[in-house]
Scaffold this motif. Structure first.
Motif, PDB file in Angstrom:
ATOM      1  N   GLY A  67     -36.654 -17.672  -3.291  1.00  0.00           N
ATOM      2  CA  GLY A  67     -37.431 -16.605  -3.928  1.00  0.00           C
ATOM      3  C   GLY A  67     -38.736 -16.453  -3.181  1.00  0.00           C
ATOM      4  O   GLY A  67     -39.807 -16.295  -3.769  1.00  0.00           O
ATOM      5  N   ASP A  88     -34.410 -14.819  -0.278  1.00  0.00           N
ATOM      6  CA  ASP A  88     -34.855 -13.829  -1.254  1.00  0.00           C
ATOM      7  C   ASP A  88     -33.815 -12.720  -1.335  1.00  0.00           C
ATOM      8  O   ASP A  88     -33.106 -12.447  -0.357  1.00  0.00           O
ATOM      9  CB  ASP A  88     -36.225 -13.245  -0.880  1.00  0.00           C
ATOM     10  N   ALA A  89     -33.752 -12.092  -2.506  1.00  0.00           N
ATOM     11  CA  ALA A  89     -32.807 -10.992  -2.694  1.00  0.00           C
ATOM     12  C   ALA A  89     -33.378  -9.644  -2.266  1.00  0.00           C
ATOM     13  O   ALA A  89     -32.667  -8.645  -2.264  1.00  0.00           O
ATOM     14  CB  ALA A  89     -32.376 -10.924  -4.160  1.00  0.00           C
ATOM     15  N   ARG A 114     -29.418 -13.986  -3.531  1.00  0.00           N
ATOM     16  CA  ARG A 114     -29.965 -14.597  -4.747  1.00  0.00           C
ATOM     17  C   ARG A 114     -29.519 -16.056  -4.848  1.00  0.00           C
ATOM     18  O   ARG A 114     -28.355 -16.367  -4.633  1.00  0.00           O
ATOM     19  CB  ARG A 114     -29.501 -13.814  -5.977  1.00  0.00           C
ATOM     20  N   TRP A 115     -30.454 -16.907  -5.187  1.00  0.00           N
ATOM     21  CA  TRP A 115     -30.173 -18.338  -5.388  1.00  0.00           C
ATOM     22  C   TRP A 115     -29.686 -18.550  -6.817  1.00  0.00           C
ATOM     23  O   TRP A 115     -30.206 -17.932  -7.733  1.00  0.00           O
ATOM     24  CB  TRP A 115     -31.466 -19.120  -5.149  1.00  0.00           C
ATOM     25  N   ASP A 136     -37.233 -15.827 -14.035  1.00  0.00           N
ATOM     26  CA  ASP A 136     -36.182 -14.838 -13.798  1.00  0.00           C
ATOM     27  C   ASP A 136     -34.808 -15.495 -13.705  1.00  0.00           C
ATOM     28  O   ASP A 136     -33.847 -14.845 -13.269  1.00  0.00           O
ATOM     29  CB  ASP A 136     -36.455 -14.061 -12.501  1.00  0.00           C
TER      30      ASP A 136
END
Length: 261
Positions: A67, A88-89, A114-115, A136
């Motif tokens: 992130g 990061d997305a 996304r992690w 989140d």
């Protein structure tokens, strides 16, 4: 503990009838605003999160930043970084990070996604950090487990003491008659990590930066988060003054860490 975290976080969902009237997404983030914060962090590289990463980082070591945004939690390490692995997305955020990493001469590997969805294609690093992300993450245990699995020495989290949208609670009540939740908090994150068997340590400080420096910026952000049109910015400013919300009090920022061995 994970079930409670998921339930508490779910209470922050925006009611469908309000979200349906939103002129723009209430959950979006501005890469430019994040980049500004990163530049400030690069100008004054300090704080407990940076210190906890640096003390666990071997010479020429690697950092996994999950992130990562535009790199505020990792790029201030500068020449101490042998490699930065940034996950990061948001491609726009990663582009801002990559340009700054190149200017600093920091070797960087980008993982767009996304992690923990991308964990299997993400290399292990010496230290893993995730800053201002966990609120989140509904499935927190899985997120933290993969973070720990990808760190040779230490995992470091940075987060606000309570949900980062808590500053808007009086305005939700004023404009929509909705009482927002009080949880989850940083202490709930600690409880989840301890439930996974980690010996967790933490410290906190007052946020180094104000959330807003101008009422106009607050109003723009609040309109988006509250699903209001931008034409209602003056109403928001009037409500903020009436509710004695200006200046917005600075958050407490928690640094939480544990050893991965």
């Amino acid at each position: 503990m994970d079930e409670q975290w998921r339930a508490d976080l779910g209470m922050w969902a925006i009611p469908e009838e309000i979200a349906a009237r939103a002129p723009v997404s209430p959950w979006g983030h501005s890469p430019a605003r994040f980049a500004e914060r990163t530049d400030l962090a690069l100008a004054v590289p300090e704080g407990p999160t940076l210190a906890r990463i640096a003390e666990a980082l071997p010479p020429g070591g690697s950092v996994l930043d999950v992130g990562a945004g535009t790199g505020a939690a990792s790029l201030p390490l500068g020449r101490a970084l042998g490699e930065l692995i940034a996950v990061d997305a948001s491609g726009a955020m990663l582009a801002e990070l990559a340009s700054r990493a190149a200017a600093l001469g920091v070797p960087t590997r980008i993982v767009d996604g996304r992690w923990p969805d991308v964990a299997d294609r993400t290399p292990v690093a010496d230290v893993a950090v995730s800053a201002h992300v966990v609120y989140d993450v509904p499935e927190l245990s899985g997120f933290l487990t993969e973070l720990t699995r990808h760190a040779r020495t230490r995992v470091v989290l940075e987060l606000t003491g309570r949900h980062p949208m808590s500053w808007l609670n009086p305005l939700w009540q004023h404009f929509h008659g909705i009482t927002r939740p009080r949880r989850p908090t940083a202490h709930d994150v600690i409880a989840v990590a301890e439930g996974l068997g980690h010996e967790v340590r933490h410290e906190w400080r007052v946020a180094p930066l104000p959330r807003f420096t101008r009422l106009e910026d607050l109003a723009e952000s609040a309109c988006r988060r509250l699903c209001l049109g931008r034409e209602r910015a003056d109403e928001v400013i009037a409500a903020v003054v009436e509710l004695d919300m200006w200046p917005v009090p600075r958050d407490r920022w928690f640094t939480i860490w544990w050893e991965s061995k």
